[in-house]
Motif scaffolding. Sequence first.
Motif, PDB file in Angstrom:
ATOM      1  N   HIS A  55       0.784  -1.166   0.111  1.00  0.00           N
ATOM      2  CA  HIS A  55      -0.063  -0.094  -0.204  1.00  0.00           C
ATOM      3  C   HIS A  55       0.953   1.234   0.158  1.00  0.00           C
ATOM      4  CE1 HIS A  55      -2.734  -3.288   1.469  1.00  0.00           C
ATOM      5  NE2 HIS A  55      -3.551  -2.252   1.351  1.00  0.00           N
ATOM      6  N   GLY A  56       0.369   2.389  -0.270  1.00  0.00           N
ATOM      7  CA  GLY A  56       1.069   3.609  -0.516  1.00  0.00           C
ATOM      8  C   GLY A  56       2.405   3.630  -1.098  1.00  0.00           C
ATOM      9  N   ASP A  57       3.158   4.194  -0.347  1.00  0.00           N
ATOM     10  CA  ASP A  57       4.810   4.127  -0.856  1.00  0.00           C
ATOM     11  C   ASP A  57       5.612   2.993  -0.337  1.00  0.00           C
ATOM     12  OD1 ASP A  57       4.379   6.444  -2.113  1.00  0.00           O
ATOM     13  OD2 ASP A  57       4.848   7.659  -0.353  1.00  0.00           O
ATOM     14  N   SER A  58       5.052   2.002   0.411  1.00  0.00           N
ATOM     15  CA  SER A  58       5.743   0.807   0.879  1.00  0.00           C
ATOM     16  C   SER A  58       5.783  -0.213  -0.174  1.00  0.00           C
ATOM     17  CB  SER A  58       4.872   0.045   2.116  1.00  0.00           C
ATOM     18  OG  SER A  58       4.942   0.726   3.369  1.00  0.00           O
ATOM     19  N   GLU A  59       6.899  -1.174  -0.070  1.00  0.00           N
ATOM     20  CA  GLU A  59       6.997  -2.124  -0.844  1.00  0.00           C
ATOM     21  C   GLU A  59       5.746  -3.158  -1.046  1.00  0.00           C
ATOM     22  OE1 GLU A  59      10.577  -5.580  -1.428  1.00  0.00           O
ATOM     23  OE2 GLU A  59      10.752  -4.162   0.162  1.00  0.00           O
ATOM     24  N   GLU A  60       5.704  -3.759  -2.147  1.00  0.00           N
ATOM     25  CA  GLU A  60       4.854  -4.717  -2.514  1.00  0.00           C
ATOM     26  C   GLU A  60       5.458  -6.152  -2.626  1.00  0.00           C
ATOM     27  OE1 GLU A  60       1.485  -6.120  -5.987  1.00  0.00           O
ATOM     28  OE2 GLU A  60       1.741  -4.073  -5.507  1.00  0.00           O
ATOM     29  N   PRO A  61       5.721  -6.754  -1.575  1.00  0.00           N
ATOM     30  CA  PRO A  61       6.387  -8.222  -1.757  1.00  0.00           C
ATOM     31  C   PRO A  61       5.228  -9.016  -2.185  1.00  0.00           C
ATOM     32  CG  PRO A  61       5.676  -7.739   0.637  1.00  0.00           C
ATOM     33  CD  PRO A  61       5.517  -6.471  -0.311  1.00  0.00           C
ATOM     34  N   ALA A  62       5.913 -10.205  -2.821  1.00  0.00           N
ATOM     35  CA  ALA A  62       4.991 -11.201  -3.638  1.00  0.00           C
ATOM     36  C   ALA A  62       4.024 -11.842  -2.440  1.00  0.00           C
ATOM     37  CB  ALA A  62       5.795 -12.138  -4.299  1.00  0.00           C
ATOM     38  N   ASP A  63       4.326 -11.980  -1.196  1.00  0.00           N
ATOM     39  CA  ASP A  63       3.578 -12.832  -0.204  1.00  0.00           C
ATOM     40  C   ASP A  63       3.452 -12.244   0.929  1.00  0.00           C
ATOM     41  OD1 ASP A  63       6.279 -13.156   0.752  1.00  0.00           O
ATOM     42  OD2 ASP A  63       6.171 -15.278  -0.204  1.00  0.00           O
ATOM     43  N   GLY A  64       2.955 -12.667   1.940  1.00  0.00           N
ATOM     44  CA  GLY A  64       2.789 -12.371   3.040  1.00  0.00           C
ATOM     45  C   GLY A  64       1.419 -11.752   3.665  1.00  0.00           C
ATOM     46  N   TYR A  65       0.622 -11.650   2.608  1.00  0.00           N
ATOM     47  CA  TYR A  65      -0.726 -10.877   2.871  1.00  0.00           C
ATOM     48  C   TYR A  65      -1.644 -11.740   3.857  1.00  0.00           C
ATOM     49  CZ  TYR A  65       1.642  -7.946  -0.350  1.00  0.00           C
ATOM     50  OH  TYR A  65       2.486  -7.218  -1.248  1.00  0.00           O
ATOM     51  N   GLY A  66      -1.496 -13.128   3.599  1.00  0.00           N
ATOM     52  CA  GLY A  66      -2.263 -14.018   4.488  1.00  0.00           C
ATOM     53  C   GLY A  66      -1.738 -14.678   5.616  1.00  0.00           C
ATOM     54  N   ASP A  67      -0.521 -14.029   6.055  1.00  0.00           N
ATOM     55  CA  ASP A  67       0.419 -14.514   7.240  1.00  0.00           C
ATOM     56  C   ASP A  67       0.202 -13.691   8.297  1.00  0.00           C
ATOM     57  OD1 ASP A  67       2.236 -15.706   8.717  1.00  0.00           O
ATOM     58  OD2 ASP A  67       4.000 -15.645   7.261  1.00  0.00           O
ATOM     59  N   PRO A  68      -0.164 -14.018   9.420  1.00  0.00           N
ATOM     60  CA  PRO A  68      -0.319 -13.139  10.507  1.00  0.00           C
ATOM     61  C   PRO A  68       0.734 -12.854  11.088  1.00  0.00           C
ATOM     62  CG  PRO A  68      -1.421 -15.346  11.215  1.00  0.00           C
ATOM     63  CD  PRO A  68      -1.152 -15.420   9.659  1.00  0.00           C
ATOM     64  N   THR A  69       1.953 -13.730  11.071  1.00  0.00           N
ATOM     65  CA  THR A  69       3.065 -13.325  11.535  1.00  0.00           C
ATOM     66  C   THR A  69       4.049 -12.320  10.664  1.00  0.00           C
ATOM     67  OG1 THR A  69       4.258 -15.266  10.146  1.00  0.00           O
ATOM     68  CG2 THR A  69       3.423 -15.728  12.670  1.00  0.00           C
ATOM     69  N   ALA A  70       3.709 -12.653   9.386  1.00  0.00           N
ATOM     70  CA  ALA A  70       4.247 -11.265   8.573  1.00  0.00           C
ATOM     71  C   ALA A  70       3.793  -9.871   8.786  1.00  0.00           C
ATOM     72  CB  ALA A  70       4.053 -11.534   7.199  1.00  0.00           C
ATOM     73  N   TRP A  71       2.411  -9.782   9.088  1.00  0.00           N
ATOM     74  CA  TRP A  71       1.744  -8.625   9.763  1.00  0.00           C
ATOM     75  C   TRP A  71       2.324  -8.072  10.782  1.00  0.00           C
ATOM     76  CZ3 TRP A  71      -0.297  -5.822   5.785  1.00  0.00           C
ATOM     77  CH2 TRP A  71      -0.969  -6.275   4.954  1.00  0.00           C
ATOM     78  N   ALA A  72       2.346  -9.053  11.786  1.00  0.00           N
ATOM     79  CA  ALA A  72       2.819  -8.818  13.267  1.00  0.00           C
ATOM     80  C   ALA A  72       4.162  -8.410  13.147  1.00  0.00           C
ATOM     81  CB  ALA A  72       2.950 -10.190  13.995  1.00  0.00           C
ATOM     82  N   ASP A  73       5.251  -8.725  12.470  1.00  0.00           N
ATOM     83  CA  ASP A  73       6.712  -8.577  12.276  1.00  0.00           C
ATOM     84  C   ASP A  73       6.778  -7.171  11.577  1.00  0.00           C
ATOM     85  OD1 ASP A  73       7.183 -10.713  13.551  1.00  0.00           O
ATOM     86  OD2 ASP A  73       8.181 -11.885  11.968  1.00  0.00           O
TER      87      ASP A  73
END
Length: 262
Positions: A55-73
């Motif tokens: 989103h916005g000016d952040s990077e768009e990685p290929a994955d992690g969007y369904g991973d709660p640990t990715a959001w948490a980190d």
Amino acid sequence: MQKTIHTARGVRLAVHEAGPADGPAVVLVHGWAQSGAAWAAVDGFRTFAVDLRGHGDSEEPADGYGDPTAWADDLAAVLAHVGRPAVLVGWSYGGLVVTDYLRVHGTSRVRGLVLVGAITGIGRGRAGGRIGPVMRAAVPAALADDAALAVFCAAMAPSLPAETIERLTGAALRVSPAVRAALFDRDVDNTDVLAAVDVPAVVLHGLDDGVVAPSAAEHNAAAIPGARLVLLPDTAHLPFLERPAEFAAALSTVARLAEVAG
């Protein structure tokens, strides 16, 4: 002022900072298909509004969007950047990201919690993620179709000025269809996480919210020990823009209670 940080997984995130350096620290977590620019400054607070991954000016990685640990980190990296305990504020989908963080990392770096028009769960039958007619009308078309997404943005809070709606729509259209869809590819109930919250909390919600149902706010407030529920009449999905005084009051309440709690 915009800063760039990197998560433990190497994802680049943009963080928008505002307010006095010595003000109480507040981390603002935006909703689905938006950005940190959605937030307005709040007098007396040092705010850190993150652009979530993709989103916005952040990077768009290929994955992690369904991973709660990715959001948490991701959120852990923002709190590390802040450098001191902060109040976490989750708006809409941002409430789910906040609860992801709490599940993985707990409240040791959190002074308080404010949920604004927020979900804390997602998936069929999840009480903390009940949606309203505006969201039901938008999905699934708005996941891939820009015109449907623009209609959704206009319906989030129709009383806002046209230029504000245009700004929110512009932010939404920057989010790729792949990311828009990936954020919905989850099924989680965080009621147990809410029950373990041990910091002051306010749940703020518009009674006219057609995106996230007010019943979700009632569930979330009931699940958090000692949480204060504030339901605002004549208010839709963006209480922090529609009713800024009430939003500032919620932040002040949490900051004051956190100070008393030590």
